[in-house]
Write a protein that holds these residues in place. Structure first.
Motif, PDB file in Angstrom:
ATOM      1  N   GLN A 102       0.810  -1.213   0.000  1.00 16.60           N
ATOM      2  CA  GLN A 102       0.000   0.000   0.000  1.00 16.60           C
ATOM      3  C   GLN A 102       0.847   1.269   0.000  1.00 16.60           C
ATOM      4  O   GLN A 102       0.466   2.273  -0.605  1.00 16.60           O
ATOM      5  N   THR A 103       1.966   1.247   0.695  1.00 14.26           N
ATOM      6  CA  THR A 103       2.799   2.451   0.815  1.00 14.26           C
ATOM      7  C   THR A 103       3.966   2.450  -0.160  1.00 14.26           C
ATOM      8  O   THR A 103       4.776   3.383  -0.132  1.00 14.26           O
ATOM      9  N   GLU A 109       5.452   5.979   6.482  1.00 22.42           N
ATOM     10  CA  GLU A 109       3.997   6.113   6.452  1.00 22.42           C
ATOM     11  C   GLU A 109       3.333   5.067   7.338  1.00 22.42           C
ATOM     12  O   GLU A 109       2.323   5.331   7.993  1.00 22.42           O
ATOM     13  N   HIS A 113       0.936   5.885  10.638  1.00 26.11           N
ATOM     14  CA  HIS A 113      -0.466   5.458  10.678  1.00 26.11           C
ATOM     15  C   HIS A 113      -0.533   3.924  10.704  1.00 26.11           C
ATOM     16  O   HIS A 113      -1.012   3.309   9.749  1.00 26.11           O
ATOM     17  N   HIS A 116      -3.916   1.915   9.956  1.00 25.34           N
ATOM     18  CA  HIS A 116      -4.559   2.014   8.646  1.00 25.34           C
ATOM     19  C   HIS A 116      -4.454   0.722   7.841  1.00 25.34           C
ATOM     20  O   HIS A 116      -5.137   0.564   6.833  1.00 25.34           O
ATOM     21  N   TYR A 117      -3.622  -0.194   8.287  1.00 26.04           N
ATOM     22  CA  TYR A 117      -3.318  -1.363   7.457  1.00 26.04           C
ATOM     23  C   TYR A 117      -3.745  -2.681   8.115  1.00 26.04           C
ATOM     24  O   TYR A 117      -3.209  -3.741   7.778  1.00 26.04           O
TER      25      TYR A 117
END
Length: 205
Positions: A102-103, A109, A113, A116-117
């Motif tokens: 995702q990043t 990142e 956060h 968020h994952y």
């Protein structure tokens, strides 16, 4: 020589296979959920597919309850050492893979956060929590005669969402703050999933 007879309930294997297919369907239909025109035929198809697939996750919890609550030779320590370790390793591995994907490899990142994952890994958190609570759940299940304990949790699971609407009035506030609502929702989900777990034990018996 001691011979230990191992019984395998093949109907549970069949249920696992049957439940795996709709789980895949839920994730596939969710990939473009926010991009579909809500007035299109695609939206209707997606809704039907998602609706008829919702039984799958509760089925896995029912199966776990059937196996763990009715076992006369249940070794909680073994479950902690074996099952929880597997869940933890799987969670960490797939969390890292998904976060990197995702990043695009920007670890900073992920560190900023981290929560968020983990959304798509919620079932591992759920089943891990049920395993942690297993000694308590089983004591309630056995002391309550199975059926009585199940009925209690089902009633609580159905009543609690209704109480969420009246809690602000009872507390004398207009709106429950998001953080408070978050914790109340957790209680609601805990009651609901424990009900499924106990129902699995009752049906398996």
């Amino acid at each position: 020589v001691k011979i230990r007879l191992m019984y395998r309930f093949y109907y549970l294997d069949v249920l696992r296979i049957m439940a795996t297919i709709p789980v895949v369907m839920i994730h596939v239909t969710g990939m473009r959920w926010l991009q579909i025109d809500i007035y299109s035929i695609d939206w209707d198809v997606y809704n039907v597919c998602r609706a008829i697939s919702r039984w799958a996750v509760p089925m896995f919890v029912l199966i776990s309850g059937s196996l763990f609550l009715n076992s006369k030779t249940l070794n909680v320590k073994k479950i902690y050492d074996k099952n929880l370790v597997r869940i933890l390793v799987s969670f960490i591995f797939w969390y890292i893979i998904f976060a990197i994907f995702q990043t695009r490899g920007y670890i900073s990142e992920v560190l900023q956060h981290p929560l968020h994952y983990i959304g798509h890994l919620w079932f591992l958190i759920l089943i891990g929590a049920l395993y942690v609570l297993l000694p308590l759940i089983r004591k309630i299940y056995e002391n309550g005669g199975g059926k009585k304990a199940l009925l209690l949790f089902v009633i609580l699971a159905f009543l609690f969402p209704s109480c969420l609407e009246t809690i602000p009035f009872l507390l004398g506030v207009d709106v429950i703050q998001p953080q408070e609502m978050f914790y109340l929702k957790i209680v609601q989900k805990v009651l609901g999933w424990i009900s499924y777990f106990m129902l699995g034990g009752y049906l398996g018996n």
